[in-house]
Design a protein around this motif. Sequence first.
Motif, PDB file in Angstrom:
ATOM      1  N   THR A 284       0.731  38.916 -51.184  1.00 52.11           N
ATOM      2  CA  THR A 284       0.892  39.088 -52.623  1.00 52.11           C
ATOM      3  C   THR A 284       0.340  37.922 -53.420  1.00 52.11           C
ATOM      4  N   GLY A 285      -0.116  36.892 -52.738  1.00 54.05           N
ATOM      5  CA  GLY A 285      -0.518  35.693 -53.459  1.00 54.05           C
ATOM      6  C   GLY A 285       0.549  34.631 -53.450  1.00 54.05           C
ATOM      7  N   PHE A 286       1.704  34.928 -52.939  1.00 56.73           N
ATOM      8  CA  PHE A 286       2.795  33.968 -52.761  1.00 56.73           C
ATOM      9  C   PHE A 286       3.381  34.269 -51.380  1.00 56.73           C
ATOM     10  N   ASP A 287       2.591  33.980 -50.348  1.00 59.27           N
ATOM     11  CA  ASP A 287       2.858  34.468 -49.003  1.00 59.27           C
ATOM     12  C   ASP A 287       3.842  33.567 -48.272  1.00 59.27           C
ATOM     13  N   ILE A 288       4.740  34.214 -47.525  1.00 60.24           N
ATOM     14  CA  ILE A 288       5.795  33.533 -46.773  1.00 60.24           C
ATOM     15  C   ILE A 288       5.745  34.035 -45.336  1.00 60.24           C
ATOM     16  N   ASP A 289       6.026  33.146 -44.390  1.00 59.88           N
ATOM     17  CA  ASP A 289       6.006  33.511 -42.979  1.00 59.88           C
ATOM     18  C   ASP A 289       7.032  34.606 -42.692  1.00 59.88           C
ATOM     19  N   GLU A 290       6.731  35.424 -41.667  1.00 60.20           N
ATOM     20  CA  GLU A 290       7.589  36.555 -41.346  1.00 60.20           C
ATOM     21  C   GLU A 290       8.994  36.115 -40.942  1.00 60.20           C
ATOM     22  N   ILE A 335       8.288  25.076 -50.744  1.00 59.01           N
ATOM     23  CA  ILE A 335       7.255  24.046 -50.866  1.00 59.01           C
ATOM     24  C   ILE A 335       5.906  24.676 -50.549  1.00 59.01           C
ATOM     25  N   ASP A 336       4.848  24.025 -51.013  1.00 58.52           N
ATOM     26  CA  ASP A 336       3.504  24.483 -50.675  1.00 58.52           C
ATOM     27  C   ASP A 336       2.972  23.666 -49.496  1.00 58.52           C
ATOM     28  N   GLU A 337       1.761  23.962 -49.072  1.00 58.27           N
ATOM     29  CA  GLU A 337       1.202  23.311 -47.884  1.00 58.27           C
ATOM     30  C   GLU A 337       0.926  21.835 -48.131  1.00 58.27           C
ATOM     31  N   GLU A 338       0.574  21.469 -49.357  1.00 61.66           N
ATOM     32  CA  GLU A 338       0.344  20.057 -49.659  1.00 61.66           C
ATOM     33  C   GLU A 338       1.620  19.258 -49.478  1.00 61.66           C
ATOM     34  N   THR A 339       2.721  19.773 -49.978  1.00 62.99           N
ATOM     35  CA  THR A 339       3.997  19.085 -49.815  1.00 62.99           C
ATOM     36  C   THR A 339       4.435  19.078 -48.359  1.00 62.99           C
ATOM     37  N   GLU A 340       4.142  20.154 -47.639  1.00 65.85           N
ATOM     38  CA  GLU A 340       4.502  20.213 -46.218  1.00 65.85           C
ATOM     39  C   GLU A 340       3.800  19.114 -45.433  1.00 65.85           C
ATOM     40  N   VAL A 341       2.512  18.906 -45.688  1.00 70.34           N
ATOM     41  CA  VAL A 341       1.770  17.861 -44.976  1.00 70.34           C
ATOM     42  C   VAL A 341       2.363  16.493 -45.254  1.00 70.34           C
ATOM     43  N   PHE A 342       2.690  16.233 -46.481  1.00 67.16           N
ATOM     44  CA  PHE A 342       3.260  14.926 -46.821  1.00 67.16           C
ATOM     45  C   PHE A 342       4.610  14.725 -46.138  1.00 67.16           C
ATOM     46  N   MET A 343       5.457  15.754 -46.135  1.00 69.70           N
ATOM     47  CA  MET A 343       6.778  15.610 -45.528  1.00 69.70           C
ATOM     48  C   MET A 343       6.687  15.441 -44.017  1.00 69.70           C
ATOM     49  N   VAL A 361      11.136  26.516 -46.878  1.00 75.04           N
ATOM     50  CA  VAL A 361      10.321  27.724 -46.827  1.00 75.04           C
ATOM     51  C   VAL A 361       8.929  27.357 -47.345  1.00 75.04           C
ATOM     52  N   VAL A 362       7.938  27.443 -46.471  1.00 75.83           N
ATOM     53  CA  VAL A 362       6.572  27.075 -46.841  1.00 75.83           C
ATOM     54  C   VAL A 362       5.879  28.295 -47.440  1.00 75.83           C
ATOM     55  N   VAL A 363       5.272  28.111 -48.625  1.00 71.12           N
ATOM     56  CA  VAL A 363       4.548  29.172 -49.330  1.00 71.12           C
ATOM     57  C   VAL A 363       3.058  28.918 -49.166  1.00 71.12           C
ATOM     58  N   ALA A 371       0.564  23.327 -60.430  1.00 69.02           N
ATOM     59  CA  ALA A 371       1.778  23.264 -59.619  1.00 69.02           C
ATOM     60  C   ALA A 371       3.009  23.667 -60.417  1.00 69.02           C
ATOM     61  N   ARG A 372       3.041  23.327 -61.691  1.00 69.20           N
ATOM     62  CA  ARG A 372       4.213  23.684 -62.507  1.00 69.20           C
ATOM     63  C   ARG A 372       4.294  25.194 -62.710  1.00 69.20           C
ATOM     64  N   ARG A 373       3.158  25.833 -62.862  1.00 71.67           N
ATOM     65  CA  ARG A 373       3.179  27.287 -63.026  1.00 71.67           C
ATOM     66  C   ARG A 373       3.572  27.972 -61.709  1.00 71.67           C
ATOM     67  N   ASN A 374       3.173  27.409 -60.578  1.00 69.13           N
ATOM     68  CA  ASN A 374       3.612  27.957 -59.298  1.00 69.13           C
ATOM     69  C   ASN A 374       5.126  27.845 -59.138  1.00 69.13           C
ATOM     70  N   GLY A 375       5.697  26.783 -59.682  1.00 68.85           N
ATOM     71  CA  GLY A 375       7.136  26.630 -59.592  1.00 68.85           C
ATOM     72  C   GLY A 375       7.909  27.649 -60.399  1.00 68.85           C
ATOM     73  N   LYS A 376       7.259  28.296 -61.371  1.00 69.90           N
ATOM     74  CA  LYS A 376       7.941  29.324 -62.159  1.00 69.90           C
ATOM     75  C   LYS A 376       8.150  30.615 -61.366  1.00 69.90           C
TER      76      LYS A 376
END
Length: 611
Positions: A284-290, A335-343, A361-363, A371-376
């Motif tokens: 959908t454009g905001f994909d989450i692992d199964e 979180i997104d992949e950028e934040t996942e890499v940092f963590m 939950v990685v998106v 990034a702010r609009r993704n958070g909405k």
Amino acid sequence: MTGKSLLRTGSYPSLQQSQNGLLPAASVLGRKPSKASLSGYREKERALQLICRFLGRRRVAMLMLAVLALFVFVFGSFTVSREGSIPDNPEPIENIKYLNGNSLDGAASARPHRGNYQRKDKFPSRHKTVAIRGQQKAVPKQVQRKGHPPPPPRAQDHAAPDPHPLLIPSVSIRNHSTGHSCDNFAFPPPPPAGRRLVGPRPCPVCYLPVEEAVMRMPRAPAISPVLRNLTYIHDESPVRVEEHGGSDFGGYPSLKERTDSFNISESMRVHCGFVKGEKPGRQTGFDIDEADLADLEKYYDVIVASAIFGNYDIIQQPRNISDAARRNIPFFMFIDEETEVFMKNSSVLDESKKVGLWKIVVVRNIPYTDARRNGKVPKLLLHRIFPNVRYSIWIDGKLQLVVDPYQILERFLWRENFSFAISRHYRRFDVFEEAEANKAAGKYENSSIDFQIDFYRKEGLTPYTEAKLPITSDVPEGCVIIKEHIPVTNLFTCLWFNEVDRFTSRDQLSFAMVRDKIMEKVDWNINMFLDCERRNFVIQAYHRDLLEHMPPPPPPRRFPPPTQPAFTTSKAIIRAPAKKTYASKRTRSDKKASSKRHRKATAGIQDNVLL
């Protein structure tokens, strides 16, 4: 009777003399001053000379200045105490007195059978009257709405309107008895700011114990007014039909579809993000692992959710969470992949995908570059990500939760039978003022903000006035959203997200427009509680970029170790420190003796010099 005149010619002229123009000298020059008047004048002159003489002295002048300053201080304190009941700051609504723990907007927007409304009415009673605590009060007929207590009169109904629309007479609200310890809770104003703690401050909030709060959870969901069945538009290939706004993720709703979405009916089908794919989170454009999707689709009574995108914040761990909440309430952090890499690089996130209480939950394939609009997306569309949840508490990634979720839900939803709660802005309650503040702070492009505000103005948006009461603000502090997932609240957040998708990502600008349009159609209210109450259960931290640019704290001061006494030989002689003698402990005889020795010594030196 003789022919002489009764008038004394020495003092007053006779009629004949005055007609001939002949006046005696005594009448022209005036009467001779008496000795008593001269003595009184001399005494006044003498007293004036004495006053001037005393005023010339420094002590008398200082004494009179002190007396004058004391008089000014007392008079000023009396004036301030008299005017203290009329607020003149930009946050007058924060200082309204309460008889229990309910905020003005929460209690005032409650239904009539939920409590009594009392107001000192000093204005002409030429409107429809209602019974208020056994007496008749006047309320404007054109402002009276079903399901709301009477608002104060309009500005044109009295001769001297207040300079600010929220400067209303003193209000005291006593809600219905709920049968618990918070019934008699007195709501104090937030403490004043000090030298170190400036700005808005938290205020006390009465929470029930966790066990009692859990017992007060409603067994059945709230009744959604009018709307019963809400479905969402699915479109695999959305097409932009208009020039401005919209996205592939939101489906590009047209202006006609936008207008139709505000016509509330029993069954509705609206745009609400995730227009592509089989279901939210899958292509959908905001994909989450199964594996994560399976957890999101489970049934939960309560969830707590947050998000960090663009590595923008540092994850904050909740505190004061009860054992019941730890067992039954999941905490989800998107979180997104950028934040996942940092963590992962900083060893914060491991294979368990758990950071304290937060389940990560990685998106992937995020829909926006901002990034702010993704958070909405998770903020406003939690009901689409969690289809089987009753209640949700959203907090921004920069916030730390410090109160149990059950206590928050009981205080802001269950206690007053609300289905949606959000805090209002601590300073601004007008959308036009909020837009100017966003432009001044560079929150978004000024042209985009102007375009959005002009669009709303053409649709009928007006500056906030007291005519909107019992609505107390048009600007929320949207970092916390407390919600029951029923059709009307889901519709509200869907339409709110559509405005964020079409216009700017500043959701404070579109909140009031969506709320007002829905409230025009159905009997539904939002609990806009005080911002100081929000600051009671969440603590705000700094964003990561601010923390990285802050100077490091100064190192602790290190004092040198004490010096060790030096030992010369094996038979070291350790001398006791000499006792210090102080002049204050010397006796009078010692002082005299020392002074004599000093005089003798100086005399001998002078004799030697002379020789």
